[in-house]
Structure formats: structure tokens, C-alpha cells
Write an enzyme that holds these catalytic residues in place. Structure first.
Site, mmCIF file in Angstrom:
data_model
loop_
_atom_site.group_PDB
_atom_site.id
_atom_site.type_symbol
_atom_site.label_atom_id
_atom_site.label_comp_id
_atom_site.label_asym_id
_atom_site.label_seq_id
_atom_site.Cartn_x
_atom_site.Cartn_y
_atom_site.Cartn_z
ATOM 1 N N LYS A 115 0.841 -1.200 0.000
ATOM 2 C CA LYS A 115 0.000 0.000 0.000
ATOM 3 C C LYS A 115 0.877 1.251 0.000
ATOM 4 O O LYS A 115 1.897 1.298 0.708
ATOM 5 C CB LYS A 115 -0.885 -0.028 1.252
ATOM 6 C CG LYS A 115 -1.962 1.045 1.305
ATOM 7 C CD LYS A 115 -2.799 0.885 2.591
ATOM 8 C CE LYS A 115 -3.954 1.849 2.680
ATOM 9 N NZ LYS A 115 -4.749 1.677 3.918
ATOM 10 N N SER A 124 -9.756 1.334 2.950
ATOM 11 C CA SER A 124 -8.983 2.153 2.045
ATOM 12 C C SER A 124 -7.887 1.408 1.299
ATOM 13 O O SER A 124 -7.367 1.918 0.309
ATOM 14 C CB SER A 124 -8.344 3.302 2.823
ATOM 15 O OG SER A 124 -7.398 2.771 3.753
ATOM 16 N N SER A 168 -9.683 -0.964 7.133
ATOM 17 C CA SER A 168 -9.166 -0.804 5.770
ATOM 18 C C SER A 168 -8.451 -1.997 5.177
ATOM 19 O O SER A 168 -8.154 -1.986 3.983
ATOM 20 C CB SER A 168 -8.237 0.401 5.702
ATOM 21 O OG SER A 168 -9.014 1.556 5.606
HETATM 22 N N1 GLN Z 1 -13.106 3.324 6.350
HETATM 23 C C1 GLN Z 1 -12.589 3.815 7.594
HETATM 24 C C2 GLN Z 1 -12.364 5.285 7.486
HETATM 25 O O1 GLN Z 1 -12.720 5.835 6.518
HETATM 26 C C3 GLN Z 1 -11.334 3.081 7.943
HETATM 27 C C4 GLN Z 1 -10.141 3.574 7.251
HETATM 28 C C5 GLN Z 1 -8.922 2.797 7.565
HETATM 29 O O2 GLN Z 1 -8.977 1.737 8.201
HETATM 30 N N2 GLN Z 1 -7.774 3.332 7.177
HETATM 31 O O3 GLN Z 1 -11.834 5.901 8.348
#
Ligand code: GLN
Length: 473
Positions: free
Chosen positions: A74, A149, A173
């Protein structure tokens, strides 16, 4: 394919790391223009694969377990000399000056790094639609999102461009894209894996996690990435883990009061079928009451933006990345941040500074931290009687690109995953029975949550239930 299967072939010598690299690179060349899983594709991966091939020829079995394994990373995890953009315009040209600890550990094993993957800007999102580098599509159905994400990492493994991938998980994420892409997603105990060299989002929530095709692969990566790191004071020493004896029969708790009315009916049916399967396998499935878990989302959307607003203060046009010049220093800051950050990032910085402001700190941030403490206590109480908690990973299968234009409906995708980060416990998402949508079978994930430092328990349970029946070891 899994690490275990690939390694067997590499040792036999009929199929080499170079063959694996070439095959996966061909997939990237054919598909990435459409799927957009990768931000940067690394040509030097070929040399890494060649070196690995030579080492297998020379030493066979006597080589590190991850030698020559094609991986995708990532793009918020630092790799020396490579761009680390966090999918933000503000870091578009930022080149990492050092390796994240987890990268150092994987490099020491001789892994092959195929490239870096797309994400929601600064890991804020659940769909990989909020990226300065464009939307990533789900390889299973390109009209749908891969989840977020870490959607680029999920898509990379799902399309066959890497055998495993790394992501980060602040509120789901890794687990959410794993469930949307049909993969095993692992989020370790907070502190098990070093955060040094990860671009910070919410420091008390962030953990690096993995995308794999088996539970055993998640365990292999965990074993090779985790442990104390002098560069991250929150890391815990693996010696201090409670020894989790393996069990034949696990006691699984279902937090019924946490299963939403708003859940997709097919996903709920798949979840219930999974419970029956566990019972048939001889595990003991019981209902547990976790009334505070449904407060998780509200607490998360206070704690996380607070930490985001503080962590992202460093992007000021002076120290990192983009710089837009105004007439005064204050104008430099304002112009840089106005031009560099996307809408979702700005929304969270505003929310964060608000909940931390002198007048509202106690009412919001203080209260959310109290809820968080209470959630930890509630969990500890429930774990006195059970080994593992089971929930769906997400309320729905992968949704359509553009379907969730309203941020609040997007936030709901994380309802089952954020309590895990708030309480610091480990969790795994495993693919179960897919559901049919528009004639395409879409993956569905189930999430298993262990107590703090209970990573070994998740691996033991997960391998028994999910690896063995498919013949994967
Ligand atoms: N979807 C969650 C957010 O928008 C988690 C994001 C993540 O785990 N980086 O914060």
C-alpha cells in the site's frame, strides 16, 4: 496460490521466482490500466526475482520462507527511494527516505516487491474512490469498488498481480477490501506490528495488516513482520504474548444485538449459514451481549478525526511534499493545504480540530475516549466465557462505484470493523459463501475477533476451519 504452494514449487525448481514475477507482471501490464490497483510498478522487481531464483537454486530449502514471494505494498508504507504518496496530491512527489520496519523485515527475507498500490487519500475511506490517482475497480466486478482504504492491495491480489499484499487498517481498511475481494484480511493486535514508516492516520488505531489467499499465509507474514521495534514505542514483544494453546473446539460468541436491521439480507443469510457450519464442525456457538459495540462508529468518528487533524498538521508546505506560495507564511500554509488535500481529508481535519477545541474537548473527545475504555471493559468481560467473537465483516457485498456519495452512508460500511481498532484487539476476515448480484458471484467476509494479543488463537482457529477443507496447508 498461497505462499506455501509457491514456495514448494520454488524449492522444486520447476517454477522460479523469476517465472512468478514475469507472470504477475504480465497481469499488471494487461489489467492495471483498467483496474488501477497500482500507483507505481517497480521494474527492479525483476532483479529481486532473479536473485531469489539464484538463491533457491543454490540453497533450496535452506532459504527464508518469503524469498521470492511477489508482494504489493500500500502506498502509505515507506519504501526507501520509492514514492510514498498516500494517494494525496500533497505527497504526489514525495520519495521515502527510509524503509518502514515491516519493509526492512520483508527485504531481509528477499521478497519481490511488484509495486505500490492505490488507497483512499491518507487511508480515509471505505471504497478507494477518494484517491488523487483515480478510482480502483474491483477485479471481480469492475463496476464495483474493491473496498477501502487498502483497495489497491486487495485488487492486486484478487487480480493475480501479487501472491500477498500489505495494507493498513485504522478502522477496517484491510478487512473490508479483503471481504469485497474474496481474500483473507488480517489486522493484528495493536502494537504487534511496528508502525514505524507508516504514514500516520490515527496513531492509536493504525496497524499494518495483510491480504492473503489463506489463513496460514496471514500467519506466515505476521510471524515475519511482528515483534518489538526500537523505533515504535507502542510495539509489544512477542515473548510477552499469553501462550494460546490450540483447541479442537472453540467457543464462539455472536453479538446478536450488534447485527443491524440495515444489513443486506443475503449477507445475513450467509452469516447464519456460517454459524451452522461451525456448529456442525463441533464448535460451540453462543449469543453474547455487547451493547456498546454499536456505539463504536460514533466514538471512532470522533477519536479518528481528532488524531487525523493532529497527524496531518505536519503537511505545511515546508517539511514535506507540495508547496504553494502565498504572500505570508500563514498564506503558504493555507494555500498548500487547500490545494493539496482532498475533500474527505479536509472534512476530517475540520471535524478533528472541532472536537479537540477547548470548548468541546470534554463533550466530544473526552466522552469518546470514555466510551472506548468502556468498550474494552465490556469485551474483557465477554471473553471470560468465550474464545472468539464472530460478526459479518461488512453489512453488504461490494457496492457500485459512485453508489455511496453521501459520507455518512459510506461510514456505515465500517460498523463491524471499527470497534476492533478502538479496543486494539486482533481480527481476521475470511471469505465465505459468495452472493449473486447481476449474474456475478460477489465475495462475502466473516470477521473473527480475538482478545488482546490473541493473534495465535485466530490463526489456529482460522487454519482449522478455513484452510484445511480447501486442501490448503
Ligand atoms: N473506512 C474507515 C475510514 O474511513 C477506515 C479507514 C482505515 O482503516 N484506514 O476511516
Amino acid at each position: 496460490m498461497t505462499i506455501t504452494e509457491l514456495r514448494k514449487k520454488f524449492i522444486e525448481g520447476k517454477y522460479t521466482p523469476l517465472n512468478a514475477y514475469e507472470e504477475m507482471r504480465a497481469v499488471i501490464d494487461a489489467k492495471n490500466a483498467d483496474i488501477n490497483a497500482f500507483i507505481d510498478v517497480f521494474d527492479d522487481a525483476r532483479e529481486e526475482a532473479m536473485r531469489a531464483t539464484e538463491q533457491y537454486a543454490e540453497k533450496g530449502n535452506d532459504t527464508p520462507i518469503l524469498l521470492g514471494m511477489p508482494m504489493a505494498i500500500k502506498n502509505n508504507i515507506l519504501m526507501k527511494g520509492k514514492r510514498a504518496t498516500a494517494s494525496s496530491k500533497i505527497l504526489e512527489h514525495y520519495v521515502a527516505p527510509y524503509d518502514a520496519t515491516i519493509i526492512t523485515r520483508l527485504k531481509a527475507q528477499g521478497a519481490t516487491f511488484m509495486g505500490t498500490t492505490n488507497l483512499d487519500e491518507f487511508a480515509m475511506g471505505s471504497s478507494t474512490e477518494n484517491s488523487a490517482f483515480g478510482v480502483t475497480k474491483n477485479p471481480i466486478d469492475p463496476t464495483r469498488v474493491p473496498g477501502g482504504s487498502s483497495g489497491g492491495s486487495g485488487a492486486a491480489v484478487a487480480m493475480g498481480a501479487a501472491v500477498v499484499a500489505l495494507g493498513t487498517d485504522t478502522g477496517g481498511s484491510v478487512r473490508l477490501p479483503a471481504s469485497f475481494c474474496g481474500l483473507v484480511g488480517y489486522k493484528p493486535t495493536y502494537g504487534a506490528v511496528s508502525r514505524y514508516g507508516l504514514i500516520a492516520m490515527g496513531s492509536s488505531l493504525d496497524q499494518a495488516g495483510t491480504f492473503t489467499n489463506s489463513v496460514r499465509d496471514a500467519e506466515i507474514l505476521f510471524e515475519n513482520m511482528s515483534g518489538k521495534d526500537i523505533y515504535d514505542a507502542t510495539t509489544i514483544n512477542s515473548d510477552t504474548y499469553p501462550l494460546v494453546a490450540t483447541k479442537e473446539k472453540y467457543r464462539i460468541g455472536i453479538p446478536r444485538d450488534f447485527l443491524l436491521e440495515g444489513m443486506d439480507a443475503d449477507v445475513l443469510a450467509v452469516f447464519n449459514a456460517e454459524i451452522e457450519k461451525l456448529t456442525a464442525l463441533g464448535h460451540d456457538v453462543v449469543d453474547v451481549s455487547l451493547p456498546l459495540m454499536k456505539r463504536g462508529l460514533a466514538a471512532y468518528y470522533i477519536v479518528m478525526p481528532a488524531e487525523v487533524s493532529s497527524n496531518l498538521a505536519r503537511y505545511d508546505g515546508v517539511r514535506f511534499g507540495l508547496r504553494a506560495e502565498g504572500d505570508t507564511l500563514l498564506e503558504d500554509y493555507m494555500k498548500t493545504r487547500a490545494e493539496g488535500f482532498g475533500t474527505e481529508v479536509k472534512r476530517r481535519i475540520l471535524l478533528g480540530t472541532y472536537v479537540l477545541s477547548a470548548g468541546y474537548y470534554d463533550a466530544y473527545y473526552g466522552k469518546a475516549e470514555t466510551v472506548r475504555q468502556m468498550m474494552r471493559a465490556e469485551l474483557a468481560e465477554v471473553y471470560k466465557n468465550i474464545d472468539i467473537i464472530m460478526t459479518p465483516t461488512a453489512p453488504t457485498p461490494a457496492f457500485k462505484i459512485g453508489e455511496k456519495s453521501d459520507p455518512l452512508s459510506m461510514y456505515l460500511a465500517d460498523i463491524f470493523t471499527v470497534p476492533v481498532n478502538l479496543t486494539g484487539v486482533p481480527a481476521i476476515s475470511v471469505p465465505v459463501t459468495p452472493v449473486l448480484r447481476d449474474d456475478i458471484l460477489l465475495p462475502v467476509g466473516v470477521q473473527y475477533i480475538a482478545p488482546h494479543a490473541g493473534d495465535a488463537r485466530l490463526f489456529d482457529f482460522g487454519k482449522k476451519v478455513y484452510d484445511t477443507p480447501k486442501g490448503i496447508t
